[in-house]
Design a protein around this motif. Structure first.
Motif, PDB file in Angstrom:
ATOM      1  N   ASN A 207      11.175  17.558  20.569  1.00  0.00           N
ATOM      2  CA  ASN A 207      10.259  17.086  19.536  1.00  0.00           C
ATOM      3  C   ASN A 207      11.005  16.601  18.298  1.00  0.00           C
ATOM      4  OD1 ASN A 207       8.072  17.692  21.155  1.00  0.00           O
ATOM      5  ND2 ASN A 207       7.646  19.664  20.190  1.00  0.00           N
ATOM      6  N   ALA A 208      12.088  17.306  17.957  1.00  0.00           N
ATOM      7  CA  ALA A 208      12.901  16.880  16.815  1.00  0.00           C
ATOM      8  C   ALA A 208      13.488  15.491  17.064  1.00  0.00           C
ATOM      9  CB  ALA A 208      14.019  17.891  16.555  1.00  0.00           C
ATOM     10  N   LEU A 209      13.960  15.265  18.290  1.00  0.00           N
ATOM     11  CA  LEU A 209      14.512  13.955  18.631  1.00  0.00           C
ATOM     12  C   LEU A 209      13.459  12.865  18.513  1.00  0.00           C
ATOM     13  CD1 LEU A 209      16.973  12.376  19.792  1.00  0.00           C
ATOM     14  CD2 LEU A 209      15.972  12.754  22.053  1.00  0.00           C
ATOM     15  N   ILE A 210      12.246  13.146  18.985  1.00  0.00           N
ATOM     16  CA  ILE A 210      11.178  12.147  18.933  1.00  0.00           C
ATOM     17  C   ILE A 210      10.812  11.813  17.496  1.00  0.00           C
ATOM     18  CG2 ILE A 210       8.764  11.679  19.520  1.00  0.00           C
ATOM     19  CD1 ILE A 210      10.763  11.512  21.861  1.00  0.00           C
ATOM     20  N   VAL A 378      11.001   9.669   5.623  1.00  0.00           N
ATOM     21  CA  VAL A 378      10.165  10.840   5.863  1.00  0.00           C
ATOM     22  C   VAL A 378      10.552  11.522   7.183  1.00  0.00           C
ATOM     23  CG1 VAL A 378       7.804  11.635   6.294  1.00  0.00           C
ATOM     24  CG2 VAL A 378       8.240   9.944   4.501  1.00  0.00           C
ATOM     25  N   THR A 379      10.731  10.752   8.244  1.00  0.00           N
ATOM     26  CA  THR A 379      11.062  11.359   9.543  1.00  0.00           C
ATOM     27  C   THR A 379      12.433  12.027   9.527  1.00  0.00           C
ATOM     28  OG1 THR A 379      11.923   9.236  10.366  1.00  0.00           O
ATOM     29  CG2 THR A 379       9.608   9.741  10.816  1.00  0.00           C
ATOM     30  N   THR A 380      13.363  11.457   8.780  1.00  0.00           N
ATOM     31  CA  THR A 380      14.684  12.082   8.664  1.00  0.00           C
ATOM     32  C   THR A 380      14.593  13.411   7.936  1.00  0.00           C
ATOM     33  OG1 THR A 380      15.754   9.906   8.638  1.00  0.00           O
ATOM     34  CG2 THR A 380      17.045  11.760   7.811  1.00  0.00           C
ATOM     35  N   ALA A 381      13.737  13.480   6.941  1.00  0.00           N
ATOM     36  CA  ALA A 381      13.565  14.720   6.183  1.00  0.00           C
ATOM     37  C   ALA A 381      12.931  15.826   7.032  1.00  0.00           C
ATOM     38  CB  ALA A 381      12.716  14.463   4.938  1.00  0.00           C
ATOM     39  N   LEU A 382      12.080  15.444   7.979  1.00  0.00           N
ATOM     40  CA  LEU A 382      11.263  16.431   8.686  1.00  0.00           C
ATOM     41  C   LEU A 382      11.762  16.825  10.070  1.00  0.00           C
ATOM     42  CD1 LEU A 382       7.665  15.099   7.845  1.00  0.00           C
ATOM     43  CD2 LEU A 382       8.956  16.893   6.671  1.00  0.00           C
ATOM     44  N   PHE A 383      12.594  16.010  10.719  1.00  0.00           N
ATOM     45  CA  PHE A 383      12.806  16.173  12.158  1.00  0.00           C
ATOM     46  C   PHE A 383      13.383  17.526  12.559  1.00  0.00           C
ATOM     47  CE2 PHE A 383      17.171  14.997  11.205  1.00  0.00           C
ATOM     48  CZ  PHE A 383      17.912  15.589  12.205  1.00  0.00           C
ATOM     49  N   ASP A 384      14.243  18.144  11.722  1.00  0.00           N
ATOM     50  CA  ASP A 384      14.932  19.372  12.139  1.00  0.00           C
ATOM     51  C   ASP A 384      14.365  20.630  11.504  1.00  0.00           C
ATOM     52  OD1 ASP A 384      15.775  18.758   9.582  1.00  0.00           O
ATOM     53  OD2 ASP A 384      17.840  19.415   9.898  1.00  0.00           O
ATOM     54  N   ARG A 385      13.174  20.577  10.974  1.00  0.00           N
ATOM     55  CA  ARG A 385      12.614  21.740  10.277  1.00  0.00           C
ATOM     56  C   ARG A 385      12.461  22.959  11.189  1.00  0.00           C
ATOM     57  NH1 ARG A 385       7.175  21.028   7.436  1.00  0.00           N
ATOM     58  NH2 ARG A 385       6.679  20.121   9.474  1.00  0.00           N
ATOM     59  N   LYS A 386      12.177  22.745  12.459  1.00  0.00           N
ATOM     60  CA  LYS A 386      11.893  23.863  13.366  1.00  0.00           C
ATOM     61  C   LYS A 386      13.063  24.190  14.290  1.00  0.00           C
ATOM     62  CE  LYS A 386       6.900  23.038  13.380  1.00  0.00           C
ATOM     63  NZ  LYS A 386       5.692  22.794  14.222  1.00  0.00           N
ATOM     64  N   ILE A 387      14.219  23.593  14.039  1.00  0.00           N
ATOM     65  CA  ILE A 387      15.394  23.880  14.859  1.00  0.00           C
ATOM     66  C   ILE A 387      16.126  25.064  14.254  1.00  0.00           C
ATOM     67  CG2 ILE A 387      17.536  22.973  15.823  1.00  0.00           C
ATOM     68  CD1 ILE A 387      15.055  21.582  16.843  1.00  0.00           C
ATOM     69  N   GLU A 388      16.084  26.188  14.922  1.00  0.00           N
ATOM     70  CA  GLU A 388      16.695  27.404  14.400  1.00  0.00           C
ATOM     71  C   GLU A 388      18.201  27.399  14.636  1.00  0.00           C
ATOM     72  OE1 GLU A 388      14.775  30.674  16.218  1.00  0.00           O
ATOM     73  OE2 GLU A 388      12.779  30.209  15.412  1.00  0.00           O
ATOM     74  N   GLY A 389      18.937  27.814  13.609  1.00  0.00           N
ATOM     75  CA  GLY A 389      20.382  27.967  13.746  1.00  0.00           C
ATOM     76  C   GLY A 389      21.151  26.669  13.681  1.00  0.00           C
ATOM     77  N   GLN A 390      20.483  25.555  13.412  1.00  0.00           N
ATOM     78  CA  GLN A 390      21.186  24.269  13.338  1.00  0.00           C
ATOM     79  C   GLN A 390      20.485  23.387  12.327  1.00  0.00           C
ATOM     80  OE1 GLN A 390      21.326  21.946  16.954  1.00  0.00           O
ATOM     81  NE2 GLN A 390      23.254  21.025  16.374  1.00  0.00           N
ATOM     82  N   THR A 391      21.243  22.846  11.415  1.00  0.00           N
ATOM     83  CA  THR A 391      20.691  21.918  10.435  1.00  0.00           C
ATOM     84  C   THR A 391      21.618  20.726  10.308  1.00  0.00           C
ATOM     85  OG1 THR A 391      19.981  21.586   8.152  1.00  0.00           O
ATOM     86  CG2 THR A 391      21.774  23.139   8.503  1.00  0.00           C
ATOM     87  N   PHE A 392      21.058  19.585   9.976  1.00  0.00           N
ATOM     88  CA  PHE A 392      21.851  18.362   9.880  1.00  0.00           C
ATOM     89  C   PHE A 392      21.981  17.897   8.437  1.00  0.00           C
ATOM     90  CE2 PHE A 392      20.016  18.659  14.047  1.00  0.00           C
ATOM     91  CZ  PHE A 392      21.083  18.380  14.872  1.00  0.00           C
ATOM     92  N   SER A 393      21.665  18.806   7.504  1.00  0.00           N
ATOM     93  CA  SER A 393      21.762  18.451   6.097  1.00  0.00           C
ATOM     94  C   SER A 393      22.910  19.156   5.392  1.00  0.00           C
ATOM     95  CB  SER A 393      20.444  18.780   5.365  1.00  0.00           C
ATOM     96  OG  SER A 393      20.150  20.156   5.491  1.00  0.00           O
ATOM     97  N   ARG A 394      23.649  19.995   6.137  1.00  0.00           N
ATOM     98  CA  ARG A 394      24.784  20.691   5.546  1.00  0.00           C
ATOM     99  C   ARG A 394      26.070  19.942   5.779  1.00  0.00           C
ATOM    100  NH1 ARG A 394      23.350  26.649   8.009  1.00  0.00           N
ATOM    101  NH2 ARG A 394      21.444  27.022   6.820  1.00  0.00           N
ATOM    102  N   LYS A 395      27.002  20.139   4.858  1.00  0.00           N
ATOM    103  CA  LYS A 395      28.279  19.439   4.952  1.00  0.00           C
ATOM    104  C   LYS A 395      29.070  19.826   6.186  1.00  0.00           C
ATOM    105  CE  LYS A 395      28.975  18.588   0.016  1.00  0.00           C
ATOM    106  NZ  LYS A 395      29.895  18.735  -1.132  1.00  0.00           N
ATOM    107  N   LYS A 396      28.920  21.071   6.625  1.00  0.00           N
ATOM    108  CA  LYS A 396      29.752  21.546   7.742  1.00  0.00           C
ATOM    109  C   LYS A 396      29.453  20.786   9.029  1.00  0.00           C
ATOM    110  CE  LYS A 396      26.735  25.325   9.282  1.00  0.00           C
ATOM    111  NZ  LYS A 396      26.673  26.778   9.537  1.00  0.00           N
TER     112      LYS A 396
END
Length: 402
Positions: A207-210, A378-396
């Motif tokens: 769903n995050a990918l979509i 908007v979609t970039t801001a929202l896509f990973d909200r429900k992905i636990e243990g992984q985020t694409f907004s951190r520098k690491k």
């Protein structure tokens, strides 16, 4: 980079060089040589895109099931035969449409396989293998557009034959070098788009990918105007075909030679994948605002430079995120989704743009496109909200990607 990535890069560059002989000139040929209006030209390119979407989805699944080598050979057999038949039958509108669909389907089989292979053979590379493939594509665009524009100025027949010959060269490279690039696959892990959505543990990732790809689709709807409505618009303004082709050469050249410039900004300020997409989308929007006032070649050149800077941030980030989201054994499938969405944008874009341009004019089209970039933000801001243990907004996430 590993030797395997270099082989994929060379193969991708040759493949796209051949395709770039033709695709920037499709709308011009359909409208000026075959006498069809822009809306019909858009529908023709939609048929090519529809075939590409089917090819992307099938190609991604085949990668997971039988491997990239055999899938790419299958795709090349279709594209090569379609290209040479098109060289002989390009004066028939019906044959042109049918063979363009063959080219779209064959190319659709190959591209997700090559991206999935890049991620599989260099998993520790982060963004690097996908950026390398993106650069290779644009080397092909720059080279192919320049040669294609020159060939078209001599005879359009040469464009079609050149397209076929480049596919033959790519076929030879695949036969001799790609068989050893097969990544190891886990048995019993393949799936299709319907089954994937039903697997509970992977549903959030899918769903995050979509959600991410909805914004990606909008970006491609706008981007594809350069090869459809904008190409004809430049002709109507009296800009020579050679200068229009030069825009694509500059686009590809910038992508190759401006990598240190983009790397500097990514390392210093925009290290996360999300930040890169945000920056690229804002730059995209600026390009279309410039286009709304463009009447001379210099203005189109400025808009292309701005557009190219934007795509250098956005395009490599999407397949990188898809690779990171993909569960074990689904890399081909997820890359197939990404490429099918991109192809969908190329499918919808020409018809959408042609229809809007025919009814309201080019300026309105450009303003609408600039406004539409709110959606991918908007979609970039929202896509990973429900992905636990992984985020694409951190520098690491991107610490190794530059």
């Amino acid at each position: 980079m590993p030797k395997a990535i270099w082989l994929l890069v060379i193969g991708m560059a040759i493949n796209v060089t051949g395709a770039s002989f033709l695709w920037p000139l499709n709308t011009i040929y359909i409208s000026q040589e075959l006498g069809q209006p822009l809306t019909i030209a858009g529908l023709v390119l939609m048929s090519n895109g529809a075939a590409g979407i089917i090819g992307n989805l099938i190609g991604g699944k085949l990668f997971d099931k039988i491997g990239g080598f055999r899938t790419i050979i299958m795709g090349l057999s279709i594209t090569t035969s379609s290209a040479f038949i098109l060289a002989m039958l390009h004066e028939s509108f019906i044959a042109y449409v049918a063979l363009l669909m063959g080219l779209g389907f064959g190319a659709g089989l190959m591209v997700p396989c090559m991206y999935a292979m890049a991620g599989a053979v260099w998993p520790e590379g982060g963004r690097k293998p996908f950026n390398a493939m993106y650069v290779a594509q644009n080397v092909g665009v720059a080279t192919g557009a320049a040669i294609g524009g020159f060939l078209a100025s001599l005879r359009f027949d040469f464009v079609f034959f050149g397209n076929g010959l480049m596919y033959v060269v790519f076929f030879i490279i695949v036969l001799f070098f790609f068989k050893d690039l097969q990544p190891k696959r886990e048995a019993g892990t393949t799936t299709n788009v319907f089954e994937q959505g039903a697997v509970v543990e992977n549903r959030k990732r899918f769903n995050a990918l979509i959600v991410l790809c909805i914004g990606f689709l909008i970006c491609w709807v706008a981007y594809t105007q350069w090869a459809s409505t904008i190409s004809v618009h430049t002709q109507n303004l009296g800009i020579p075909l050679s200068q229009y082709s030069l825009l694509w050469t500059i686009n590809g050249g910038m992508i190759v030679f401006c990598q240190p410039f983009v790397k500097f900004f990514i390392v210093r300020w925009f290290t996360s994948l999300k930040a890169q997409i945000y920056v690229g989308i804002v730059i995209f929007s600026c390009a279309y605002l410039v286009l709304s006032k463009a009447e001379i070649f210099t203005a189109f050149l400025v808009a292309m430079i701005i557009l190219t800077l934007g795509e250098m941030f956005v395009w490599p980030a999407i397949p990188t995120i898809a690779h990171q989201l993909a569960p074990e054994g689904k890399a081909g499938f997820y890359q197939g989704i990404v490429n099918s969405i991109g192809t969908g944008g190329r499918l919808i874009g020409p018809f959408f743009g042609g229809l809007l341009a025919d009814i309201y004019g080019m300026s309105v089209l450009f303003y609408v496109l600039a406004a539409m970039f709110v959606i991918p933000i908007v979609t970039t801001a929202l896509f990973d909200r429900k992905i636990e243990g992984q985020t694409f907004s951190r520098k690491k996430v991107e610490s190794r990607a530059s």
